[in-house]
Design a protein around this motif. Structure first.
Motif, PDB file in Angstrom:
ATOM      1  N   SER A 145       0.852  -1.186   0.000  1.00 53.20           N
ATOM      2  CA  SER A 145       0.000   0.000   0.000  1.00 53.20           C
ATOM      3  C   SER A 145       0.889   1.238   0.000  1.00 53.20           C
ATOM      4  O   SER A 145       2.061   1.177   0.392  1.00 53.20           O
ATOM      5  CB  SER A 145      -0.895   0.014   1.234  1.00 53.20           C
ATOM      6  N   TYR A 147       0.741   3.718   1.940  1.00 54.59           N
ATOM      7  CA  TYR A 147       1.162   4.040   3.301  1.00 54.59           C
ATOM      8  C   TYR A 147       2.316   3.149   3.738  1.00 54.59           C
ATOM      9  O   TYR A 147       3.310   3.611   4.291  1.00 54.59           O
ATOM     10  CB  TYR A 147      -0.017   3.933   4.277  1.00 54.59           C
ATOM     11  N   SER A 151       5.586   5.205   4.512  1.00 57.11           N
ATOM     12  CA  SER A 151       5.451   5.707   5.880  1.00 57.11           C
ATOM     13  C   SER A 151       6.784   5.777   6.613  1.00 57.11           C
ATOM     14  O   SER A 151       6.958   6.590   7.516  1.00 57.11           O
ATOM     15  CB  SER A 151       4.449   4.856   6.669  1.00 57.11           C
ATOM     16  N   LEU A 154       8.244   9.144   6.999  1.00 58.83           N
ATOM     17  CA  LEU A 154       7.522  10.188   7.733  1.00 58.83           C
ATOM     18  C   LEU A 154       8.294  10.699   8.937  1.00 58.83           C
ATOM     19  O   LEU A 154       8.110  11.840   9.348  1.00 58.83           O
ATOM     20  CB  LEU A 154       6.145   9.678   8.172  1.00 58.83           C
ATOM     21  N   GLN A 158       7.580  14.835   8.079  1.00 62.01           N
ATOM     22  CA  GLN A 158       6.199  14.886   8.571  1.00 62.01           C
ATOM     23  C   GLN A 158       5.239  15.532   7.573  1.00 62.01           C
ATOM     24  O   GLN A 158       4.064  15.173   7.511  1.00 62.01           O
ATOM     25  CB  GLN A 158       6.155  15.675   9.893  1.00 62.01           C
ATOM     26  N   LEU A 161       2.784  13.520   5.259  1.00 66.30           N
ATOM     27  CA  LEU A 161       1.652  12.727   5.751  1.00 66.30           C
ATOM     28  C   LEU A 161       0.351  12.963   4.982  1.00 66.30           C
ATOM     29  O   LEU A 161      -0.275  12.009   4.534  1.00 66.30           O
ATOM     30  CB  LEU A 161       1.465  12.963   7.255  1.00 66.30           C
ATOM     31  N   PRO A 162      -0.056  14.228   4.791  1.00 68.90           N
ATOM     32  CA  PRO A 162      -1.340  14.430   4.080  1.00 68.90           C
ATOM     33  C   PRO A 162      -1.327  13.897   2.653  1.00 68.90           C
ATOM     34  O   PRO A 162      -2.384  13.612   2.093  1.00 68.90           O
ATOM     35  CB  PRO A 162      -1.503  15.957   4.062  1.00 68.90           C
ATOM     36  N   ILE A 164       0.281  11.107   1.770  1.00 73.95           N
ATOM     37  CA  ILE A 164       0.415   9.652   1.812  1.00 73.95           C
ATOM     38  C   ILE A 164      -0.852   8.991   2.345  1.00 73.95           C
ATOM     39  O   ILE A 164      -1.235   7.912   1.918  1.00 73.95           O
ATOM     40  CB  ILE A 164       1.640   9.287   2.694  1.00 73.95           C
ATOM     41  N   GLU A 165      -1.516   9.693   3.240  1.00 72.99           N
ATOM     42  CA  GLU A 165      -2.730   9.155   3.837  1.00 72.99           C
ATOM     43  C   GLU A 165      -3.825   9.030   2.795  1.00 72.99           C
ATOM     44  O   GLU A 165      -3.951   9.857   1.905  1.00 72.99           O
ATOM     45  CB  GLU A 165      -3.246  10.117   4.918  1.00 72.99           C
ATOM     46  N   GLY A 166      -4.656   8.019   2.977  1.00 73.59           N
ATOM     47  CA  GLY A 166      -5.865   7.924   2.186  1.00 73.59           C
ATOM     48  C   GLY A 166      -5.715   7.254   0.831  1.00 73.59           C
ATOM     49  O   GLY A 166      -6.663   7.204   0.059  1.00 73.59           O
ATOM     50  N   TRP A 167      -4.510   6.743   0.522  1.00 76.87           N
ATOM     51  CA  TRP A 167      -4.356   6.017  -0.750  1.00 76.87           C
ATOM     52  C   TRP A 167      -4.447   4.530  -0.526  1.00 76.87           C
ATOM     53  O   TRP A 167      -3.985   4.040   0.462  1.00 76.87           O
ATOM     54  CB  TRP A 167      -3.012   6.354  -1.401  1.00 76.87           C
TER      55      TRP A 167
END
Ligand SMILES: [Zn+2]
Length: 167
Positions: A145, A147, A151, A154, A158, A161-162, A164-167
């Protein structure tokens, strides 16, 4: 020039991490645009450029489904740096072949686990059953994934993060 830069596809899906040098090349050649700077500027004799942290390709690229590379580091990460026999978060972990190589065990995601030195030593060249031990989880290939793939960056980035999130 070698700091990691997150590369987004044209649809903003994170696809890669490259060096600042490579990212800047893509931007200067009109193949990508700066999404996030945040690291100041790079000066050449005649010009200065923003130092990218995230770039986005202008053209959508197709690529094969990503897979996680089978390395010691990735096996430990999949297993949360935890011995898969005793559950200890050991400071130093080894890689155990669940079915020993001499019994035909493969060097593959489903036959490798993180093991602390004492569990690995105790198990020796035996199978889990022969050693009367138990695995906390049966090992398998981690899903690649977005993330999972990105990740680990990160900690130092930092601001990613926005993206990478949500995929
Ligand atoms: Zn252990």
């Amino acid at each position: 020039m070698y700091e990691p830069v997150l590369v987004l596809n044209a649809n903003f899906e994170p696809i890669n991490v490259c060096t600042t040098r490579r990212a800047l090349g893509l931007v200067i050649n009109g193949k990508a645009s700066l999404v996030l700077n945040g690291r100041g500027e790079i000066h050449t004799v005649t010009q200065s450029y923003p130092r990218p942290s995230i770039i986005r390709l202008d053209q959508m690229i197709k690529r094969p489904r990503p897979t996680v590379r089978l390395t010691k580091r990735e096996v430990l990460r999949r297993d949360d740096f935890t011995c898969q026999y005793c559950g200890h978060l050991a400071p130093y972990l080894t890689i155990d072949h669940v079915i020993p190589r001499r019994l035909g065990g493969q060097h593959s995601w489903d036959n490798l686990v993180a093991a602390c030195p004492s569990c690995n030593h105790h198990k020796g060249g035996r199978t889990v059953e022969q050693a009367q031990m138990r695995l906390l989880h049966s090992p398998k290939e981690p899903a690649a994934s977005v993330y999972y793939m990105f990740s680990r960056h990160l900690v130092d980035n930092q601001a990613w993060l926005p993206f990478i999130e949500g995929w």
